[in-house]
Design an enzyme around this catalytic site. Structure first.
Site, PDB file in Angstrom:
ATOM      1  N   ILE A   1      12.556 -47.450  51.941  1.00 58.06           N
ATOM      2  CA  ILE A   1      13.581 -46.521  52.440  1.00 58.06           C
ATOM      3  C   ILE A   1      13.004 -45.697  53.593  1.00 58.06           C
ATOM      4  CG2 ILE A   1      14.782 -46.278  50.227  1.00 58.06           C
ATOM      5  CD1 ILE A   1      13.303 -43.543  49.889  1.00 58.06           C
ATOM      6  N   THR A   2      13.882 -45.089  54.361  1.00 55.15           N
ATOM      7  CA  THR A   2      13.445 -44.099  55.360  1.00 55.15           C
ATOM      8  C   THR A   2      14.077 -42.748  55.027  1.00 55.15           C
ATOM      9  OG1 THR A   2      15.290 -44.733  56.784  1.00 55.15           O
ATOM     10  CG2 THR A   2      13.144 -45.680  57.314  1.00 55.15           C
TER      11      THR A   2
ATOM     12  N   GLY B   1      18.443 -56.447  50.591  1.00 50.28           N
ATOM     13  CA  GLY B   1      18.441 -55.727  51.875  1.00 50.28           C
ATOM     14  C   GLY B   1      18.429 -56.696  53.051  1.00 50.28           C
ATOM     15  N   GLY B   2      18.333 -56.142  54.250  1.00 46.24           N
ATOM     16  CA  GLY B   2      18.404 -56.966  55.462  1.00 46.24           C
ATOM     17  C   GLY B   2      17.274 -57.975  55.555  1.00 46.24           C
TER      18      GLY B   2
ATOM     19  N   PRO C   1       6.558 -55.728  60.120  1.00 47.87           N
ATOM     20  CA  PRO C   1       7.643 -55.959  61.076  1.00 47.87           C
ATOM     21  C   PRO C   1       7.730 -54.844  62.109  1.00 47.87           C
ATOM     22  CG  PRO C   1       8.446 -56.079  58.781  1.00 47.87           C
ATOM     23  CD  PRO C   1       7.071 -55.464  58.759  1.00 47.87           C
ATOM     24  N   GLY C   2       8.227 -55.201  63.277  1.00 44.04           N
ATOM     25  CA  GLY C   2       8.605 -54.201  64.268  1.00 44.04           C
ATOM     26  C   GLY C   2      10.037 -53.766  63.985  1.00 44.04           C
ATOM     27  N   TYR C   3      10.814 -53.523  65.028  1.00 41.88           N
ATOM     28  CA  TYR C   3      12.206 -53.088  64.861  1.00 41.88           C
ATOM     29  C   TYR C   3      13.088 -54.327  64.674  1.00 41.88           C
ATOM     30  CZ  TYR C   3      10.972 -48.273  65.522  1.00 41.88           C
ATOM     31  OH  TYR C   3      10.437 -47.022  65.322  1.00 41.88           O
TER      32      TYR C   3
ATOM     33  N   TYR D   1       6.928 -42.136  56.208  1.00 41.48           N
ATOM     34  CA  TYR D   1       7.051 -43.602  56.253  1.00 41.48           C
ATOM     35  C   TYR D   1       5.773 -44.241  56.811  1.00 41.48           C
ATOM     36  CZ  TYR D   1       9.536 -48.033  57.319  1.00 41.48           C
ATOM     37  OH  TYR D   1       9.954 -49.348  57.402  1.00 41.48           O
TER      38      TYR D   1
END
Ligand code: CAA
Length: 248
Positions: A92-93, A13-14, A184-186, A154
């Site tokens: 996941i969201t 993932g990212g 983490p934030g955004y 979430y």
């Protein structure tokens, strides 16, 4: 530096990719866990990493399944040796307001984001205790610390993850193991890209640093927490959020 075996769930993932690259660049044997149905894209990702100079192994693992985690950890241990560093990063969201949230969106997020921490950690913890060394890093979220409109599932799972961190940190502190959370934030990844553009824009405008975070900024924190150098920080929740949420 001692070469360790690091298992990163959601490794393709990212944020997971940046963590895998950082741990690999520190000389570790990195294994990226990916969701089994994503085999083809995970293999393409592995080739991409290889082309960038990172040799990263793959392991199919459904983190929502206790028995599948047992199988995957067993296979990784057989091939590479015992897992010394575990990064629980798969997540996941299924965003939506509670008044409209279907039960499956609650269950899927709890299983993948919270049960996963137990499912994976349970299969590596005894080995770490026996060897007297281990590093566990759970990737939670600013939204587990402060709540977020549209994320009851979430936020609950991510807050739960840090409860798990604190308890396991106490149980393992005397045995050479540290267990920590990074919140983490955004961060600029596919997960935030999937948000409605106007919602994302208004959130980013509210970040004191006025920008999204980079996956590498999370990876740096994870790399330190999972290093030899971090022998005395355990049970902590490290915020990497551009100032979006601060606490004691
Ligand atoms: N605060 C207060 N009210 C809000 C609001 C907010 N943040 N957002 C929307 N509302 C209001 C709307 O104005 C609207 O009000 P009216 O009914 O009075 O017109 C109402 O709430 C809309 O409610 P709905 O149930 O109809 O919601 P929707 O279908 O429009 O969608 C949503 C809501 C799906 C939650 C959407 O706003 C959304 O996707 N939000 C993003 C949530 C988010 O931050 N996700 C993070 C994803 S990335 C991630 O999770 C990584 C990480 O760790 C940070």
């Amino acid at each position: 530096m001692t070469k360790r075996v690091a298992f990163v769930t959601g490794g393709n993932g990212g944020i997971g990719s940046a963590i895998c690259r950082e741990l690999a660049s520190r000389g570790h044997q990195v294994v990226a866990g990916y969701f089994p149905p994503e085999k083809e894209s995970a293999e393409a990702w592995q080739k991409q990493m290889h082309d960038q100079g990172f040799s990263i192994a793959l392991a199919a693992v459904d983190v929502s399944s206790f028995t599948d985690c047992e199988r995957a950890v067993g296979e990784v241990t057989e091939e590479f040796g015992s897992v010394d560093i575990l990064v629980n990063c798969a997540g996941i969201t299924r965003d939506g307001t509670l008044k409209k949230m279907p039960e499956e969106n609650w269950s899927a997020v709890m299983a993948t984001n919270l049960d996963s921490a137990f499912n994976m950690t349970r299969h590596v913890i005894n080995g770490m205790l026996d060897r007297g060394w281990g590093r566990i890093v759970n990737i939670a979220s600013v939204n587990g610390q402060r709540g977020q409109f549209g994320q009851a599932n979430y936020s609950a799972a991510k807050a739960g993850m840090h409860g798990f961190t604190m308890a396991v940190a106490l149980e393992t502190a005397a045995k050479g193991i540290t267990v920590n959370t990074v919140s983490p934030g955004y961060i600029a990844t596919a997960m935030t890209e999937a948000m409605p553009e106007n919602v994302l824009e208004s959130i980013v405008n509210s970040v004191p640093m006025r920008r999204m975070g980079k996956p590498e900024e999370i990876a740096d924190a994870v790399a330190w927490l999972s290093s030899e150098a971090n022998a005395y920080t355990t049970g902590a929740n490290i915020p990497v959020n551009g100032g979006l949420f601060t606490s004691h």
